[in-house]
Design a protein around this motif. Structure first.
Motif, PDB file in Angstrom:
ATOM      1  N   MET A   1       0.847  -1.193   0.000  1.00  8.13           N
ATOM      2  CA  MET A   1       0.000   0.000   0.000  1.00  8.13           C
ATOM      3  C   MET A   1       0.888   1.250   0.000  1.00  8.13           C
ATOM      4  O   MET A   1       1.763   1.374   0.832  1.00  8.13           O
ATOM      5  CB  MET A   1      -0.896  -0.027   1.236  1.00  8.13           C
ATOM      6  N   LYS A   2       0.603   2.156  -0.913  1.00  9.58           N
ATOM      7  CA  LYS A   2       1.439   3.352  -1.039  1.00  9.58           C
ATOM      8  C   LYS A   2       0.927   4.464  -0.122  1.00  9.58           C
ATOM      9  O   LYS A   2      -0.273   4.603   0.076  1.00  9.58           O
ATOM     10  CB  LYS A   2       1.411   3.821  -2.491  1.00  9.58           C
ATOM     11  N   LYS A   3       1.844   5.213   0.418  1.00 10.71           N
ATOM     12  CA  LYS A   3       1.467   6.390   1.194  1.00 10.71           C
ATOM     13  C   LYS A   3       1.677   7.633   0.347  1.00 10.71           C
ATOM     14  O   LYS A   3       2.611   7.699  -0.457  1.00 10.71           O
ATOM     15  CB  LYS A   3       2.330   6.498   2.444  1.00 10.71           C
ATOM     16  N   LEU A   4       0.804   8.620   0.547  1.00 16.11           N
ATOM     17  CA  LEU A   4       0.930   9.883  -0.176  1.00 16.11           C
ATOM     18  C   LEU A   4       0.762  11.048   0.786  1.00 16.11           C
ATOM     19  O   LEU A   4       0.013  10.956   1.760  1.00 16.11           O
ATOM     20  CB  LEU A   4      -0.162  10.005  -1.245  1.00 16.11           C
ATOM     21  N   ALA A   5       1.450  12.134   0.485  1.00 19.51           N
ATOM     22  CA  ALA A   5       1.302  13.348   1.278  1.00 19.51           C
ATOM     23  C   ALA A   5       0.130  14.159   0.735  1.00 19.51           C
ATOM     24  O   ALA A   5      -0.052  14.290  -0.476  1.00 19.51           O
ATOM     25  CB  ALA A   5       2.586  14.164   1.203  1.00 19.51           C
ATOM     26  N   LYS A   6      -0.685  14.685   1.655  1.00 22.22           N
ATOM     27  CA  LYS A   6      -1.819  15.539   1.275  1.00 22.22           C
ATOM     28  C   LYS A   6      -1.742  16.834   2.075  1.00 22.22           C
ATOM     29  O   LYS A   6      -1.168  16.867   3.163  1.00 22.22           O
ATOM     30  CB  LYS A   6      -3.144  14.850   1.600  1.00 22.22           C
ATOM     31  N   LEU A   7      -2.367  17.870   1.524  1.00 22.37           N
ATOM     32  CA  LEU A   7      -2.358  19.172   2.182  1.00 22.37           C
ATOM     33  C   LEU A   7      -3.728  19.487   2.776  1.00 22.37           C
ATOM     34  O   LEU A   7      -4.748  19.310   2.108  1.00 22.37           O
ATOM     35  CB  LEU A   7      -1.976  20.259   1.175  1.00 22.37           C
ATOM     36  N   ASP A   8      -3.748  19.957   4.018  1.00 18.95           N
ATOM     37  CA  ASP A   8      -4.973  20.436   4.652  1.00 18.95           C
ATOM     38  C   ASP A   8      -4.974  21.961   4.524  1.00 18.95           C
ATOM     39  O   ASP A   8      -4.267  22.664   5.243  1.00 18.95           O
ATOM     40  CB  ASP A   8      -4.986  20.010   6.124  1.00 18.95           C
ATOM     41  N   LEU A   9      -5.784  22.454   3.580  1.00 20.12           N
ATOM     42  CA  LEU A   9      -5.795  23.901   3.306  1.00 20.12           C
ATOM     43  C   LEU A   9      -6.245  24.720   4.510  1.00 20.12           C
ATOM     44  O   LEU A   9      -5.882  25.891   4.638  1.00 20.12           O
ATOM     45  CB  LEU A   9      -6.730  24.190   2.125  1.00 20.12           C
ATOM     46  N   ASN A  10      -7.034  24.115   5.378  1.00 20.91           N
ATOM     47  CA  ASN A  10      -7.496  24.855   6.551  1.00 20.91           C
ATOM     48  C   ASN A  10      -6.370  25.106   7.552  1.00 20.91           C
ATOM     49  O   ASN A  10      -6.458  26.012   8.371  1.00 20.91           O
ATOM     50  CB  ASN A  10      -8.624  24.077   7.251  1.00 20.91           C
ATOM     51  N   ARG A  11      -5.331  24.295   7.496  1.00 15.61           N
ATOM     52  CA  ARG A  11      -4.209  24.476   8.423  1.00 15.61           C
ATOM     53  C   ARG A  11      -3.084  25.308   7.827  1.00 15.61           C
ATOM     54  O   ARG A  11      -2.249  25.832   8.554  1.00 15.61           O
ATOM     55  CB  ARG A  11      -3.650  23.111   8.835  1.00 15.61           C
ATOM     56  N   CYS A  12      -3.041  25.407   6.500  1.00 18.68           N
ATOM     57  CA  CYS A  12      -1.962  26.155   5.849  1.00 18.68           C
ATOM     58  C   CYS A  12      -2.338  27.632   5.745  1.00 18.68           C
ATOM     59  O   CYS A  12      -3.319  27.978   5.085  1.00 18.68           O
ATOM     60  CB  CYS A  12      -1.713  25.586   4.450  1.00 18.68           C
ATOM     61  N   PRO A  13      -1.592  28.532   6.383  1.00 21.35           N
ATOM     62  CA  PRO A  13      -1.951  29.945   6.360  1.00 21.35           C
ATOM     63  C   PRO A  13      -1.677  30.630   5.016  1.00 21.35           C
ATOM     64  O   PRO A  13      -2.160  31.721   4.757  1.00 21.35           O
ATOM     65  CB  PRO A  13      -1.094  30.553   7.467  1.00 21.35           C
ATOM     66  N   GLN A  14      -0.919  29.981   4.160  1.00 21.94           N
ATOM     67  CA  GLN A  14      -0.630  30.516   2.815  1.00 21.94           C
ATOM     68  C   GLN A  14      -0.101  31.948   2.865  1.00 21.94           C
ATOM     69  O   GLN A  14      -0.568  32.829   2.140  1.00 21.94           O
ATOM     70  CB  GLN A  14      -1.886  30.440   1.940  1.00 21.94           C
ATOM     71  N   ASN A  15       0.835  32.184   3.768  1.00 21.12           N
ATOM     72  CA  ASN A  15       1.409  33.524   3.884  1.00 21.12           C
ATOM     73  C   ASN A  15       2.929  33.487   4.052  1.00 21.12           C
ATOM     74  O   ASN A  15       3.517  34.421   4.566  1.00 21.12           O
ATOM     75  CB  ASN A  15       0.764  34.276   5.060  1.00 21.12           C
ATOM     76  N   HIS A  16       3.540  32.365   3.628  1.00 22.77           N
ATOM     77  CA  HIS A  16       4.998  32.251   3.757  1.00 22.77           C
ATOM     78  C   HIS A  16       5.499  31.197   2.774  1.00 22.77           C
ATOM     79  O   HIS A  16       4.713  30.413   2.244  1.00 22.77           O
ATOM     80  CB  HIS A  16       5.377  31.846   5.188  1.00 22.77           C
ATOM     81  N   GLY A  17       6.800  31.196   2.548  1.00 23.18           N
ATOM     82  CA  GLY A  17       7.381  30.154   1.725  1.00 23.18           C
ATOM     83  C   GLY A  17       7.280  28.827   2.450  1.00 23.18           C
ATOM     84  O   GLY A  17       7.643  28.731   3.614  1.00 23.18           O
ATOM     85  N   CYS A  18       6.752  27.809   1.785  1.00 22.92           N
ATOM     86  CA  CYS A  18       6.543  26.501   2.443  1.00 22.92           C
ATOM     87  C   CYS A  18       7.893  25.883   2.814  1.00 22.92           C
ATOM     88  O   CYS A  18       8.712  25.568   1.947  1.00 22.92           O
ATOM     89  CB  CYS A  18       5.778  25.574   1.511  1.00 22.92           C
ATOM     90  N   PRO A  19       8.136  25.684   4.127  1.00 17.74           N
ATOM     91  CA  PRO A  19       9.425  25.136   4.544  1.00 17.74           C
ATOM     92  C   PRO A  19       9.597  23.662   4.184  1.00 17.74           C
ATOM     93  O   PRO A  19      10.719  23.157   4.158  1.00 17.74           O
ATOM     94  CB  PRO A  19       9.424  25.337   6.059  1.00 17.74           C
ATOM     95  N   SER A  20       8.507  22.965   3.920  1.00 15.69           N
ATOM     96  CA  SER A  20       8.612  21.538   3.611  1.00 15.69           C
ATOM     97  C   SER A  20       9.167  21.284   2.211  1.00 15.69           C
ATOM     98  O   SER A  20       9.598  20.168   1.920  1.00 15.69           O
ATOM     99  CB  SER A  20       7.238  20.866   3.759  1.00 15.69           C
ATOM    100  N   ILE A  21       9.158  22.297   1.363  1.00 16.24           N
ATOM    101  CA  ILE A  21       9.660  22.118  -0.005  1.00 16.24           C
ATOM    102  C   ILE A  21      11.095  21.613   0.015  1.00 16.24           C
ATOM    103  O   ILE A  21      11.463  20.706  -0.723  1.00 16.24           O
ATOM    104  CB  ILE A  21       9.561  23.443  -0.791  1.00 16.24           C
ATOM    105  N   ARG A  22      11.912  22.164   0.905  1.00 17.38           N
ATOM    106  CA  ARG A  22      13.328  21.831   0.863  1.00 17.38           C
ATOM    107  C   ARG A  22      13.673  20.477   1.496  1.00 17.38           C
ATOM    108  O   ARG A  22      14.788  19.999   1.322  1.00 17.38           O
ATOM    109  CB  ARG A  22      14.183  22.952   1.453  1.00 17.38           C
ATOM    110  N   VAL A  23      12.731  19.869   2.203  1.00 14.84           N
ATOM    111  CA  VAL A  23      13.042  18.553   2.776  1.00 14.84           C
ATOM    112  C   VAL A  23      12.585  17.399   1.877  1.00 14.84           C
ATOM    113  O   VAL A  23      12.956  16.257   2.108  1.00 14.84           O
ATOM    114  CB  VAL A  23      12.459  18.371   4.194  1.00 14.84           C
ATOM    115  N   CYS A  24      11.778  17.682   0.878  1.00 13.61           N
ATOM    116  CA  CYS A  24      11.295  16.611  -0.002  1.00 13.61           C
ATOM    117  C   CYS A  24      12.456  16.098  -0.866  1.00 13.61           C
ATOM    118  O   CYS A  24      13.060  16.863  -1.613  1.00 13.61           O
ATOM    119  CB  CYS A  24      10.160  17.113  -0.889  1.00 13.61           C
TER     120      CYS A  24
END
Ligand code: SF4
Length: 66
Positions: A1-24
């Motif tokens: 079974m594959k795992k996938l990352a999903k985004l919860d828009l209600n938790r993301c303030p969308q006001n900064h550069g996403c810090p998770s981009i650089r760890v992927c």
């Protein structure tokens, strides 16, 4: 079974550069600009979970896909 990352828009303030981009390890997360939500490319995601652990707002979570 594959795992996938999903985004919860209600938790993301969308006001900064996403810090998770650089760890992927496969470059599956992109963001148009600092005021937009990150986008996770499900075709690239290998389900490692690093982004979910790294997001300080817990806006990224892992789901199991059949
Ligand atoms: S789970 Fe891993 S591969 Fe998938 S988007 Fe997050 S950091 Fe990238």
């Amino acid at each position: 079974m594959k795992k996938l990352a999903k985004l919860d828009l209600n938790r993301c303030p969308q006001n900064h550069g996403c810090p998770s981009i650089r760890v992927c390890p496969v470059g599956a997360i992109t963001q148009k600009n600092r005021r937009s939500a990150p986008v996770i490319d499900e075709a690239l995601c290998i389900g490692c979970g690093k982004c979910a652990m790294f997001c300080p707002r817990k806006a990224i979570f892992m789901v199991k896909e059949d």
